[in-house]
Write an enzyme that holds these catalytic residues in place. Structure first.
Site, PDB file in Angstrom:
ATOM      1  N   ASP A 105       0.854  -1.173   0.000  1.00 30.44           N
ATOM      2  CA  ASP A 105       0.000   0.000   0.000  1.00 30.44           C
ATOM      3  C   ASP A 105       0.900   1.237   0.000  1.00 30.44           C
ATOM      4  O   ASP A 105       2.088   1.157   0.333  1.00 30.44           O
ATOM      5  CB  ASP A 105      -0.876  -0.043   1.259  1.00 30.44           C
ATOM      6  CG  ASP A 105      -1.690   1.219   1.447  1.00 30.44           C
ATOM      7  OD1 ASP A 105      -2.376   1.625   0.497  1.00 30.44           O
ATOM      8  OD2 ASP A 105      -1.623   1.809   2.543  1.00 30.44           O
ATOM      9  N   ASP A 119      -0.332   5.105   0.865  1.00 36.00           N
ATOM     10  CA  ASP A 119      -0.639   6.104   1.885  1.00 36.00           C
ATOM     11  C   ASP A 119      -0.604   5.507   3.284  1.00 36.00           C
ATOM     12  O   ASP A 119      -1.261   4.490   3.551  1.00 36.00           O
ATOM     13  CB  ASP A 119      -2.021   6.725   1.625  1.00 36.00           C
ATOM     14  CG  ASP A 119      -2.070   7.506   0.321  1.00 36.00           C
ATOM     15  OD1 ASP A 119      -2.482   8.665   0.343  1.00 36.00           O
ATOM     16  OD2 ASP A 119      -1.687   6.948  -0.728  1.00 36.00           O
ATOM     17  N   GLU A 152      -1.807  10.683   4.072  1.00 41.99           N
ATOM     18  CA  GLU A 152      -2.896  10.259   3.202  1.00 41.99           C
ATOM     19  C   GLU A 152      -3.030  11.378   2.167  1.00 41.99           C
ATOM     20  O   GLU A 152      -3.458  12.491   2.488  1.00 41.99           O
ATOM     21  CB  GLU A 152      -4.207  10.090   3.994  1.00 41.99           C
ATOM     22  CG  GLU A 152      -4.202   8.928   4.966  1.00 41.99           C
ATOM     23  CD  GLU A 152      -4.361   7.580   4.280  1.00 41.99           C
ATOM     24  OE1 GLU A 152      -4.891   7.544   3.142  1.00 41.99           O
ATOM     25  OE2 GLU A 152      -3.949   6.564   4.876  1.00 41.99           O
ATOM     26  N   ARG A 161     -15.258  11.404  -1.562  1.00 41.51           N
ATOM     27  CA  ARG A 161     -14.160  12.317  -1.232  1.00 41.51           C
ATOM     28  C   ARG A 161     -13.655  13.052  -2.465  1.00 41.51           C
ATOM     29  O   ARG A 161     -13.425  14.269  -2.428  1.00 41.51           O
ATOM     30  CB  ARG A 161     -13.017  11.534  -0.570  1.00 41.51           C
ATOM     31  CG  ARG A 161     -13.300  11.129   0.857  1.00 41.51           C
ATOM     32  CD  ARG A 161     -12.181  10.267   1.421  1.00 41.51           C
ATOM     33  NE  ARG A 161     -12.218   8.908   0.890  1.00 41.51           N
ATOM     34  CZ  ARG A 161     -11.235   8.032   0.997  1.00 41.51           C
ATOM     35  NH1 ARG A 161     -10.104   8.377   1.580  1.00 41.51           N
ATOM     36  NH2 ARG A 161     -11.364   6.816   0.521  1.00 41.51           N
ATOM     37  N   SER A 166      -2.238   1.142  -4.906  1.00 43.95           N
ATOM     38  CA  SER A 166      -2.806   2.153  -4.022  1.00 43.95           C
ATOM     39  C   SER A 166      -4.230   2.540  -4.389  1.00 43.95           C
ATOM     40  O   SER A 166      -4.565   2.684  -5.572  1.00 43.95           O
ATOM     41  CB  SER A 166      -1.914   3.404  -4.061  1.00 43.95           C
ATOM     42  OG  SER A 166      -2.499   4.473  -3.362  1.00 43.95           O
ATOM     43  N   GLY A 167      -5.026   2.747  -3.354  1.00 42.52           N
ATOM     44  CA  GLY A 167      -6.352   3.329  -3.537  1.00 42.52           C
ATOM     45  C   GLY A 167      -6.248   4.831  -3.718  1.00 42.52           C
ATOM     46  O   GLY A 167      -7.256   5.522  -3.848  1.00 42.52           O
ATOM     47  N   LYS A 202      -6.856  -4.728  -5.380  1.00 41.26           N
ATOM     48  CA  LYS A 202      -5.505  -4.883  -4.834  1.00 41.26           C
ATOM     49  C   LYS A 202      -5.114  -6.363  -4.805  1.00 41.26           C
ATOM     50  O   LYS A 202      -4.004  -6.732  -5.198  1.00 41.26           O
ATOM     51  CB  LYS A 202      -5.421  -4.288  -3.424  1.00 41.26           C
ATOM     52  CG  LYS A 202      -5.408  -2.774  -3.390  1.00 41.26           C
ATOM     53  CD  LYS A 202      -5.088  -2.261  -1.987  1.00 41.26           C
ATOM     54  CE  LYS A 202      -4.883  -0.766  -1.976  1.00 41.26           C
ATOM     55  NZ  LYS A 202      -4.293  -0.267  -0.730  1.00 41.26           N
ATOM     56  N   ASP A 214      -1.970  -0.979   5.820  1.00 43.16           N
ATOM     57  CA  ASP A 214      -2.405  -0.455   7.120  1.00 43.16           C
ATOM     58  C   ASP A 214      -3.903  -0.343   7.271  1.00 43.16           C
ATOM     59  O   ASP A 214      -4.412  -0.192   8.383  1.00 43.16           O
ATOM     60  CB  ASP A 214      -1.781   0.936   7.353  1.00 43.16           C
ATOM     61  CG  ASP A 214      -2.449   2.003   6.502  1.00 43.16           C
ATOM     62  OD1 ASP A 214      -3.050   2.932   7.054  1.00 43.16           O
ATOM     63  OD2 ASP A 214      -2.399   1.905   5.263  1.00 43.16           O
ATOM     64  N   ASN A 225      -8.884  -1.793   3.468  1.00 44.04           N
ATOM     65  CA  ASN A 225      -8.877  -2.112   2.043  1.00 44.04           C
ATOM     66  C   ASN A 225      -7.615  -2.865   1.612  1.00 44.04           C
ATOM     67  O   ASN A 225      -7.469  -3.231   0.452  1.00 44.04           O
ATOM     68  CB  ASN A 225      -9.041  -0.837   1.202  1.00 44.04           C
ATOM     69  CG  ASN A 225      -7.881   0.129   1.362  1.00 44.04           C
ATOM     70  OD1 ASN A 225      -7.362   0.298   2.461  1.00 44.04           O
ATOM     71  ND2 ASN A 225      -7.489   0.763   0.276  1.00 44.04           N
TER      72      ASN A 225
END
Length: 279
Positions: free
Chosen positions: A77, A79, A86, A122, A166-167, A211, A234, A237
């Site tokens: 991941d 962030d 983030e 967001r 990454s998201g 992912k 972390d 997701n």
């Protein structure tokens, strides 16, 4: 098995007490500046876990066969894992709406909200922001987490391919890939028209399932077995990605992630993964 203990707070007194709790016949061996291991024959280390948590020391039981030279792929991941921020929260700060977006981010990372829907919500709030704000986040706020360089160096030394999945967004993921010399990067694409964010994402969202799918796809392309894969994250997701890897490391993670991970690191940096798997 080996008991691995790591932490900047670690002292000789700590090691002596842990040794007494285990009742081992051999001494701790140092494997890093703040990392030691002890061969053990029992999996009953509850007393050690309690003591280490109180003393802010990371500990884990690791099978002897789990060493870096046996792995071929690590998927990470971005962030709050590779980097200390983030990104979407910092972009929001440029618009003066960081608290609103950070609240949604935190809930999504705890697994309380659907990630894809929370991301759309967001990103919609970022509509109209100038594209230059993305570069400002990199220039002014993006920092690597402790131990990242050590971990990536160990991966390269052991011929382990590395991917950030990454998201977050390609603008940042591609930067981190280049900065660290990673092999692959997969992330979301922000729609930008006439130099402004439209509040939309282009293409499929990189969520928990994506992912995991990316890990499996790359693993198969590289001709690797599931037993040769590592995943580090972390947030909630990251759980599906970690579930399909042989080793899932929760890095300073949310409780739901720590509960389901193979190992959790709460006090050391990402160099702690090197300690767990003994380069």
């Amino acid at each position: 098995m080996r008991l691995v203990v790591q932490g900047r707070a670690l002292s000789v007194a700590h090691l002596t007490h842990i040794h007494r709790l285990i009742g081992g016949n051999t001494q701790f061996m140092q494997i890093g500046e703040f990392a030691y291991y002890l061969p053990v024959h029992s999996s009953d280390i509850e007393a050690v876990k309690l003591f280490c948590a109180e003393q802010q020391i990371d500990c884990a039981l690791v099978p002897n066969g789990q060493v870096l030279s046996k792995f071929g792929l690590c998927v990470m991941d971005m962030d709050s894992t590779l980097i200390a921020i983030e990104c979407i929260d910092e972009i929001a700060d440029m618009m003066g709406i960081k608290p609103q977006i950070a609240e949604i981010t935190e809930a999504a990372m705890r697994g309380e909200l659907d990630f894809a829907e929370s991301l759309k919500k967001r990103v919609a709030l970022l509509k109209g922001l100038d594209e230059s704000a993305l570069q400002r986040v990199i220039d002014e706020r993006l920092k690597l987490n402790p131990g990242v360089l050590d971990w990536v160096k160990a991966c390269k030394a052991n011929n382990i391919k590395t991917m950030v999945v990454s998201g977050g967004f390609t603008f940042f993921a591609n930067h981190v890939k280049a900065l660290l010399g990673l092999d692959y990067a997969v992330s979301n694409v922000l729609e930008i028209i006439d130099g402004k964010l439209t509040g939309k994402i282009v293409g499929d969202i990189v969520d928990a399932k994506r992912k995991a799918d990316e890990l499996i796809k790359l693993r198969d392309q590289l001709g690797l077995k599931a037993s040769q894969t590592i995943a580090i994250g972390d947030g909630a997701n990251d759980l599906k990605m970690m579930a399909v890897a042989e080793v899932g490391v929760a890095y300073h993670a949310k409780p739901v992630v720590q509960e389901q991970a193979t190992y959790a690191l709460n006090f050391v940096g990402l160099e702690g993964v090197v300690g767990l798997l003994m380069a």
